[in-house]
Scaffold this motif. Structure first.
Motif, PDB file in Angstrom:
ATOM      1  N   PRO A   1      60.108  69.982  38.320  1.00 39.84           N
ATOM      2  CA  PRO A   1      60.270  68.819  39.194  1.00 39.84           C
ATOM      3  C   PRO A   1      60.642  67.584  38.369  1.00 39.84           C
ATOM      4  CG  PRO A   1      58.064  69.781  39.355  1.00 39.84           C
ATOM      5  CD  PRO A   1      58.728  70.423  38.203  1.00 39.84           C
ATOM      6  N   GLN A   2      61.276  66.628  39.006  1.00 41.56           N
ATOM      7  CA  GLN A   2      61.707  65.422  38.296  1.00 41.56           C
ATOM      8  C   GLN A   2      60.519  64.548  37.912  1.00 41.56           C
ATOM      9  OE1 GLN A   2      65.031  64.633  37.367  1.00 41.56           O
ATOM     10  NE2 GLN A   2      65.065  66.813  37.816  1.00 41.56           N
ATOM     11  N   GLU A   3      59.550  64.455  38.779  1.00 40.61           N
ATOM     12  CA  GLU A   3      58.436  63.532  38.524  1.00 40.61           C
ATOM     13  C   GLU A   3      57.252  63.870  39.424  1.00 40.61           C
ATOM     14  OE1 GLU A   3      60.490  60.230  41.437  1.00 40.61           O
ATOM     15  OE2 GLU A   3      60.588  60.039  39.264  1.00 40.61           O
ATOM     16  N   GLY A   4      56.221  63.033  39.303  1.00 42.12           N
ATOM     17  CA  GLY A   4      55.083  63.123  40.218  1.00 42.12           C
ATOM     18  C   GLY A   4      54.114  64.243  39.886  1.00 42.12           C
ATOM     19  N   LYS A   5      53.315  64.579  40.890  1.00 40.75           N
ATOM     20  CA  LYS A   5      52.220  65.524  40.700  1.00 40.75           C
ATOM     21  C   LYS A   5      52.722  66.905  40.274  1.00 40.75           C
ATOM     22  CE  LYS A   5      47.767  65.455  42.910  1.00 40.75           C
ATOM     23  NZ  LYS A   5      47.002  65.392  44.136  1.00 40.75           N
ATOM     24  N   GLY A   6      53.815  67.340  40.926  1.00 37.87           N
ATOM     25  CA  GLY A   6      54.392  68.647  40.620  1.00 37.87           C
ATOM     26  C   GLY A   6      54.762  68.744  39.159  1.00 37.87           C
ATOM     27  N   LEU A   7      55.328  67.674  38.623  1.00 36.17           N
ATOM     28  CA  LEU A   7      55.702  67.673  37.213  1.00 36.17           C
ATOM     29  C   LEU A   7      54.456  67.747  36.343  1.00 36.17           C
ATOM     30  CD1 LEU A   7      57.686  67.478  34.899  1.00 36.17           C
ATOM     31  CD2 LEU A   7      57.587  64.986  35.092  1.00 36.17           C
ATOM     32  N   ALA A   8      53.428  66.959  36.690  1.00 41.37           N
ATOM     33  CA  ALA A   8      52.187  66.968  35.900  1.00 41.37           C
ATOM     34  C   ALA A   8      51.592  68.370  35.884  1.00 41.37           C
ATOM     35  CB  ALA A   8      51.194  65.965  36.470  1.00 41.37           C
ATOM     36  N   MET A   9      51.658  69.059  37.045  1.00 44.46           N
ATOM     37  CA  MET A   9      51.069  70.397  37.104  1.00 44.46           C
ATOM     38  C   MET A   9      51.856  71.398  36.264  1.00 44.46           C
ATOM     39  SD  MET A   9      49.761  70.659  40.976  1.00 44.46           S
ATOM     40  CE  MET A   9      49.856  72.434  41.048  1.00 44.46           C
ATOM     41  N   LEU A  10      53.165  71.346  36.400  1.00 43.22           N
ATOM     42  CA  LEU A  10      53.973  72.269  35.605  1.00 43.22           C
ATOM     43  C   LEU A  10      53.853  71.970  34.115  1.00 43.22           C
ATOM     44  CD1 LEU A  10      57.369  73.200  37.221  1.00 43.22           C
ATOM     45  CD2 LEU A  10      55.387  74.599  36.775  1.00 43.22           C
ATOM     46  N   ARG A  11      53.768  70.680  33.797  1.00 40.55           N
ATOM     47  CA  ARG A  11      53.650  70.300  32.391  1.00 40.55           C
ATOM     48  C   ARG A  11      52.343  70.842  31.793  1.00 40.55           C
ATOM     49  NH1 ARG A  11      55.026  64.198  31.665  1.00 40.55           N
ATOM     50  NH2 ARG A  11      57.205  64.711  31.283  1.00 40.55           N
ATOM     51  N   ALA A  12      51.302  70.861  32.634  1.00 37.95           N
ATOM     52  CA  ALA A  12      50.020  71.374  32.156  1.00 37.95           C
ATOM     53  C   ALA A  12      50.106  72.859  31.826  1.00 37.95           C
ATOM     54  CB  ALA A  12      48.940  71.126  33.207  1.00 37.95           C
ATOM     55  N   GLU A  13      51.107  73.527  32.370  1.00 40.03           N
ATOM     56  CA  GLU A  13      51.247  74.967  32.096  1.00 40.03           C
ATOM     57  C   GLU A  13      51.971  75.233  30.786  1.00 40.03           C
ATOM     58  OE1 GLU A  13      52.964  76.664  35.629  1.00 40.03           O
ATOM     59  OE2 GLU A  13      51.000  76.589  36.594  1.00 40.03           O
ATOM     60  N   VAL A  14      52.491  74.177  30.195  1.00 35.51           N
ATOM     61  CA  VAL A  14      53.237  74.313  28.945  1.00 35.51           C
ATOM     62  C   VAL A  14      52.497  73.546  27.855  1.00 35.51           C
ATOM     63  CG1 VAL A  14      55.458  73.916  27.826  1.00 35.51           C
ATOM     64  CG2 VAL A  14      55.376  74.396  30.276  1.00 35.51           C
ATOM     65  N   GLY A  15      51.893  74.264  26.920  1.00 36.05           N
ATOM     66  CA  GLY A  15      51.178  73.598  25.823  1.00 36.05           C
ATOM     67  C   GLY A  15      52.153  73.312  24.708  1.00 36.05           C
ATOM     68  N   MET A  16      51.981  72.181  24.034  1.00 32.96           N
ATOM     69  CA  MET A  16      52.937  71.882  22.974  1.00 32.96           C
ATOM     70  C   MET A  16      52.211  71.448  21.700  1.00 32.96           C
ATOM     71  SD  MET A  16      56.594  70.259  23.236  1.00 32.96           S
ATOM     72  CE  MET A  16      57.608  70.069  21.768  1.00 32.96           C
TER      73      MET A  16
ATOM     74  N   ASN B   1      38.691  65.251  21.389  1.00 29.51           N
ATOM     75  CA  ASN B   1      40.131  65.500  21.481  1.00 29.51           C
ATOM     76  C   ASN B   1      40.426  66.719  22.346  1.00 29.51           C
ATOM     77  OD1 ASN B   1      42.504  64.164  19.839  1.00 29.51           O
ATOM     78  ND2 ASN B   1      40.617  63.776  18.663  1.00 29.51           N
ATOM     79  N   VAL B   2      39.604  67.760  22.176  1.00 34.55           N
ATOM     80  CA  VAL B   2      39.875  69.009  22.895  1.00 34.55           C
ATOM     81  C   VAL B   2      39.397  68.913  24.360  1.00 34.55           C
ATOM     82  CG1 VAL B   2      39.528  71.523  22.869  1.00 34.55           C
ATOM     83  CG2 VAL B   2      39.744  70.270  20.715  1.00 34.55           C
ATOM     84  N   MET B   3      38.334  68.125  24.586  1.00 37.90           N
ATOM     85  CA  MET B   3      37.784  68.004  25.955  1.00 37.90           C
ATOM     86  C   MET B   3      38.601  67.077  26.853  1.00 37.90           C
ATOM     87  SD  MET B   3      33.735  67.535  25.090  1.00 37.90           S
ATOM     88  CE  MET B   3      33.298  67.005  26.762  1.00 37.90           C
ATOM     89  N   LEU B   4      39.350  66.178  26.223  1.00 28.17           N
ATOM     90  CA  LEU B   4      39.966  65.083  26.972  1.00 28.17           C
ATOM     91  C   LEU B   4      40.826  65.542  28.167  1.00 28.17           C
ATOM     92  CD1 LEU B   4      40.064  61.962  26.806  1.00 28.17           C
ATOM     93  CD2 LEU B   4      42.256  62.218  25.636  1.00 28.17           C
ATOM     94  N   ALA B   5      41.797  66.402  27.902  1.00 26.65           N
ATOM     95  CA  ALA B   5      42.725  66.767  28.987  1.00 26.65           C
ATOM     96  C   ALA B   5      42.037  67.564  30.103  1.00 26.65           C
ATOM     97  CB  ALA B   5      43.929  67.519  28.428  1.00 26.65           C
ATOM     98  N   PRO B   6      41.202  68.563  29.762  1.00 25.78           N
ATOM     99  CA  PRO B   6      40.520  69.264  30.864  1.00 25.78           C
ATOM    100  C   PRO B   6      39.706  68.318  31.747  1.00 25.78           C
ATOM    101  CG  PRO B   6      40.251  70.481  28.818  1.00 25.78           C
ATOM    102  CD  PRO B   6      40.928  69.188  28.458  1.00 25.78           C
ATOM    103  N   VAL B   7      39.057  67.311  31.154  1.00 25.42           N
ATOM    104  CA  VAL B   7      38.250  66.382  31.949  1.00 25.42           C
ATOM    105  C   VAL B   7      39.152  65.437  32.743  1.00 25.42           C
ATOM    106  CG1 VAL B   7      36.600  64.453  31.826  1.00 25.42           C
ATOM    107  CG2 VAL B   7      36.232  66.512  30.429  1.00 25.42           C
ATOM    108  N   LYS B   8      40.140  64.850  32.067  1.00 26.11           N
ATOM    109  CA  LYS B   8      40.972  63.824  32.734  1.00 26.11           C
ATOM    110  C   LYS B   8      41.982  64.439  33.699  1.00 26.11           C
ATOM    111  CE  LYS B   8      39.817  59.855  30.595  1.00 26.11           C
ATOM    112  NZ  LYS B   8      38.590  59.410  31.191  1.00 26.11           N
ATOM    113  N   VAL B   9      42.613  65.525  33.286  1.00 25.34           N
ATOM    114  CA  VAL B   9      43.711  66.064  34.102  1.00 25.34           C
ATOM    115  C   VAL B   9      43.220  67.130  35.070  1.00 25.34           C
ATOM    116  CG1 VAL B   9      46.002  67.150  34.046  1.00 25.34           C
ATOM    117  CG2 VAL B   9      45.332  65.571  32.212  1.00 25.34           C
ATOM    118  N   ARG B  10      42.338  68.006  34.585  1.00 28.72           N
ATOM    119  CA  ARG B  10      41.848  69.092  35.440  1.00 28.72           C
ATOM    120  C   ARG B  10      40.542  68.744  36.149  1.00 28.72           C
ATOM    121  NH1 ARG B  10      45.773  72.665  35.213  1.00 28.72           N
ATOM    122  NH2 ARG B  10      46.101  74.023  33.409  1.00 28.72           N
TER     123      ARG B  10
END
Ligand SMILES: Nc1ncnc2c1ncn2[C@@H]1O[C@H](COP(=O)(O)OP(=O)(O)OP(=O)(O)O)[C@@H](O)[C@H]1O
Ligand SMILES: [Mg+2]
Length: 269
Positions: free
Chosen positions: A93-108, A124-133
């Motif tokens: 997706p170009q932007e928005g929630k859909g993009l955030a979700m797909l981006r979460a499926e790709v670790g970099m 550092n490791v806890m941050l994204a699961p707490v904030k994003v998930r």
């Protein structure tokens, strides 16, 4: 592809890999006719690429050939001019929630580890699961400790990034990316900023991940790793994919002069 599995003992993970391929029946990551310019510079030229579930793709090529840019388009850190990129059959997706979700499926994981300097390793490791998930903190803590143990740095959990070696920091960066439970991991020269004695500890973690069935796209010039772990090697030059084959095909029988020249330079170092 199956040829490569024969190099590894047939364990549960490899069996799962081929099952997954059969079931999925479509690539996990697909680039179709992707083009990109930076101003006048044509950096990606009609890139076509598929990566199946459980597959490890290694990308090599001279500096400036577009390897990092290609990786960055896959989780949309860079936009593309034309073509399409699909993750699990879905267009990015170009932007928005859909993009955030797909981006979460790709670790970099990048060359520079990019850990948050003012947060401890575990934070550092806890941050994204707490904030994003929106995972609760206890669960995120347990997950982070598990992942730190998996990459062999659990004893460093309460330290700050600057107190760790480069190899340890890079392993934390891998744990941090895994904390989002990505479907695919992208590695952009994850060992090239490391002191030589720390390269192996990071490659070992990557090798283990591959054997556990993780789908991986790795830009790396670590040829031993590529030969042992990759299912497929892509050679890029001047924004184009010039060759793709198994590691044996590519390293032992490169077809193009560009690839032969590139290999003669890196293999003689
Ligand atoms: N943000 C940007 N703006 C303008 N040009 C860029 C940008 N990022 C990369 N480039 C240019 O695009 C081309 C491809 O760069 P890229 O970083 O993808 O190459 P690379 O294959 O990863 O090289 P290296 O092996 O040195 O990392 C290069 O000519 C680079 O200078
Ligand atoms: Mg690069």
């Amino acid at each position: 592809m199956l040829d490569n599995y024969e190099k590894e003992p047939l364990n549960e993970a490899t069996v799962r890999k081929s099952d997954a391929n059969d079931k999925a029946g479509r690539p996990l990551v697909e680039l179709r006719h992707v083009d990109k310019h930076f101003g006048k510079l044509h950096v990606l030229k009609d890139i076509n690429l598929s990566v199946n579930q459980g597959e490890v793709l290694v990308v090599v090529g001279p500096s400036g050939s577009g390897k990092s840019t290609m990786c960055r388009t896959i989780n949309r850190l860079e936009t593309i001019d034309s073509g399409e990129i699909l993750i699990n059959g879905q267009r990015l997706p170009q932007e928005g929630k859909g993009l955030a979700m797909l981006r979460a499926e790709v670790g970099m994981v990048f060359q520079q580890f990019n850990l948050f300097a003012n947060k401890s390793i575990i934070e550092n490791v806890m941050l994204a699961p707490v904030k994003v998930r929106h995972m609760d903190k206890k669960k995120a803590y347990d997950l982070a400790m598990d992942l730190l143990a998996r990459v062999g740095v659990e004893s460093q959990a309460n330290k700050m990034p600057s107190q760790l070696s480069g190899g340890q920091q890079q392993r934390v960066a891998i744990a941090r990316a895994l904390a989002m439970q990505p479907k695919v991991m992208l590695f952009d020269e994850p060992t090239s900023a490391l002191d030589p004695e720390m390269v192996n500890e990071v490659l070992e973690v990557m090798t283990r991940l591959a054997h556990e069935g993780m789908t991986m796209i790795c830009v790396t010039h670590e040829m031993g790793f590529a030969r042992r772990v990759a299912n497929s090697v892509v050679f890029m030059a001047d924004g184009k994919i010039l060759e793709q084959g198994t590691p044996d095909e590519f390293f032992d029988h490169p077809k193009t002069d560009r690839a032969k020249d590139f290999l003669s330079k890196i293999l003689t170092h």
